[in-house]
Motif scaffolding. Structure first.
Motif, PDB file in Angstrom:
ATOM      1  N   GLN A  40      10.802  -0.367   8.364  1.00  0.00           N
ATOM      2  CA  GLN A  40       9.651   0.544   8.334  1.00  0.00           C
ATOM      3  C   GLN A  40       9.500   1.193   6.962  1.00  0.00           C
ATOM      4  OE1 GLN A  40       9.892   3.381  11.527  1.00  0.00           O
ATOM      5  NE2 GLN A  40       9.505   1.851  13.125  1.00  0.00           N
ATOM      6  N   GLN A  43       7.829  -1.340   4.671  1.00  0.00           N
ATOM      7  CA  GLN A  43       6.404  -1.416   4.987  1.00  0.00           C
ATOM      8  C   GLN A  43       5.663  -0.218   4.386  1.00  0.00           C
ATOM      9  OE1 GLN A  43       6.624  -1.790   9.345  1.00  0.00           O
ATOM     10  NE2 GLN A  43       5.659  -3.803   9.140  1.00  0.00           N
ATOM     11  N   HIS A  44       6.278   0.947   4.473  1.00  0.00           N
ATOM     12  CA  HIS A  44       5.683   2.169   3.932  1.00  0.00           C
ATOM     13  C   HIS A  44       5.503   2.050   2.417  1.00  0.00           C
ATOM     14  CE1 HIS A  44       4.574   6.387   4.043  1.00  0.00           C
ATOM     15  NE2 HIS A  44       5.497   6.684   3.136  1.00  0.00           N
ATOM     16  N   GLU A  46       5.347  -0.747   0.681  1.00  0.00           N
ATOM     17  CA  GLU A  46       4.376  -1.817   0.413  1.00  0.00           C
ATOM     18  C   GLU A  46       2.943  -1.313   0.555  1.00  0.00           C
ATOM     19  OE1 GLU A  46       4.674  -4.773  -0.672  1.00  0.00           O
ATOM     20  OE2 GLU A  46       6.698  -5.513  -0.274  1.00  0.00           O
ATOM     21  N   SER A  47       2.750  -0.290   1.357  1.00  0.00           N
ATOM     22  CA  SER A  47       1.403   0.260   1.565  1.00  0.00           C
ATOM     23  C   SER A  47       0.924   1.084   0.374  1.00  0.00           C
ATOM     24  CB  SER A  47       1.376   1.128   2.828  1.00  0.00           C
ATOM     25  OG  SER A  47       2.060   2.356   2.620  1.00  0.00           O
ATOM     26  N   GLY A  48       1.830   1.287  -0.603  1.00  0.00           N
ATOM     27  CA  GLY A  48       1.461   2.059  -1.785  1.00  0.00           C
ATOM     28  C   GLY A  48       1.882   3.514  -1.737  1.00  0.00           C
ATOM     29  N   ALA A  49       2.664   3.885  -0.740  1.00  0.00           N
ATOM     30  CA  ALA A  49       3.107   5.272  -0.610  1.00  0.00           C
ATOM     31  C   ALA A  49       3.974   5.664  -1.807  1.00  0.00           C
ATOM     32  CB  ALA A  49       3.902   5.448   0.678  1.00  0.00           C
ATOM     33  N   GLU A  50       3.842   6.910  -2.235  1.00  0.00           N
ATOM     34  CA  GLU A  50       4.593   7.406  -3.389  1.00  0.00           C
ATOM     35  C   GLU A  50       5.736   8.301  -2.933  1.00  0.00           C
ATOM     36  OE1 GLU A  50       1.772   9.285  -5.946  1.00  0.00           O
ATOM     37  OE2 GLU A  50       1.056   7.375  -6.768  1.00  0.00           O
ATOM     38  N   LYS A  75      10.974  -5.720  -5.874  1.00  0.00           N
ATOM     39  CA  LYS A  75       9.589  -5.232  -5.930  1.00  0.00           C
ATOM     40  C   LYS A  75       9.364  -4.201  -7.035  1.00  0.00           C
ATOM     41  CE  LYS A  75       7.860  -7.420  -2.314  1.00  0.00           C
ATOM     42  NZ  LYS A  75       6.660  -8.290  -2.372  1.00  0.00           N
TER      43      LYS A  75
END
Length: 223
Positions: A40, A43-44, A46-50, A75
């Motif tokens: 999780q 995934q967070h 990968e979503s672009g979260a900072e 990554k």
């Protein structure tokens, strides 16, 4: 006041909840994500979260912390990582540094000491205890792989001074004031040093500085 975005990943939900409640009492810290599942977290991200600082356990659901570290390294996500583990061993410090970890600490550490570690890592990029540096001395011996440069002359005198300042846990703002250059210029030097030396973070620079005798172990400001 600068605020730091914190993420907590641990397989024990109770630890996650208690740690979140404790950290959020500090006005400088904002817990923006928490989970018991390493997948999780990925995934967070990968979503672009900072995230500024990630508190990571090694034992988790779905995938373990070592796998999470490998994904983050591949990554090249821009965050600092503190590994907090009940499987802590001094002889693993060198491995953790190579994986891009900014601090490696045991789960038995007090919450108030952890708070200090988080802020130190958020501001300076690394945290070492004296016994860890002693262990690291052996783990960065001549048998260990070293960063490859075309020549040592490719590191300028100004860059060497910036490395020394970073090893003293000084911020870009403090370094700029000392060297009479802008904070932006310091950040530019730091980014170029990462690329030249082949490291991901300030912890890598510290190891490089120790290898090249730019700083000595006794010069590091340890807790």
């Amino acid at each position: 006041m600068e605020k730091f975005r914190i993420a907590i990943v641990d397989d024990d939900y109770l630890i996650v909840s208690l740690l979140k409640s404790f950290l959020e009492q500090d006005p400088q810290l904002d817990v923006v994500f928490e989970t018991t599942d390493g997948y999780q977290l990925l995934q967070h991200l990968e979503s672009g979260a900072e995230i500024d600082v990630l508190l990571l356990d090694l034992k988790m659901k779905t995938i373990d912390g070592l796998e999470v570290l490998r994904h983050i390294k591949v990554k090249n996500f821009d965050l600092k990582i503190i590994v907090i583990s009940s499987h802590y061993q001094d002889n693993s410090v060198g491995f953790m540094v190579k994986e891009g970890v900014s601090a490696f600490i045991p789960k038995g550490m007090s919450p108030f000491d952890l708070l200090n570690v988080i802020k130190q890592v958020a501001v300076t990029g690394f945290y070492f205890k004296p016994d860890q540096v002693e262990a690291l001395r052996d783990q960065i011996s001549s048998r260990s792989p070293k960063p490859i440069l075309e020549s040592d002359e490719s590191i300028s005198d100004r860059e060497i001074e910036i490395i020394r300042q970073l090893c003293q846990q000084r911020t870009a703002k403090e370094i700029g004031e000392t060297l009479f250059i802008s904070q932006k210029t310091v950040e530019g030097h730091k980014s170029r040093l990462f690329a030249k030396i082949g490291v991901k973070n300030v912890t890598g620079l510290v190891v490089y500085a120790l290898q090249k005798n730019i700083v000595k172990l006794e010069e590091l400001p340890l807790q």
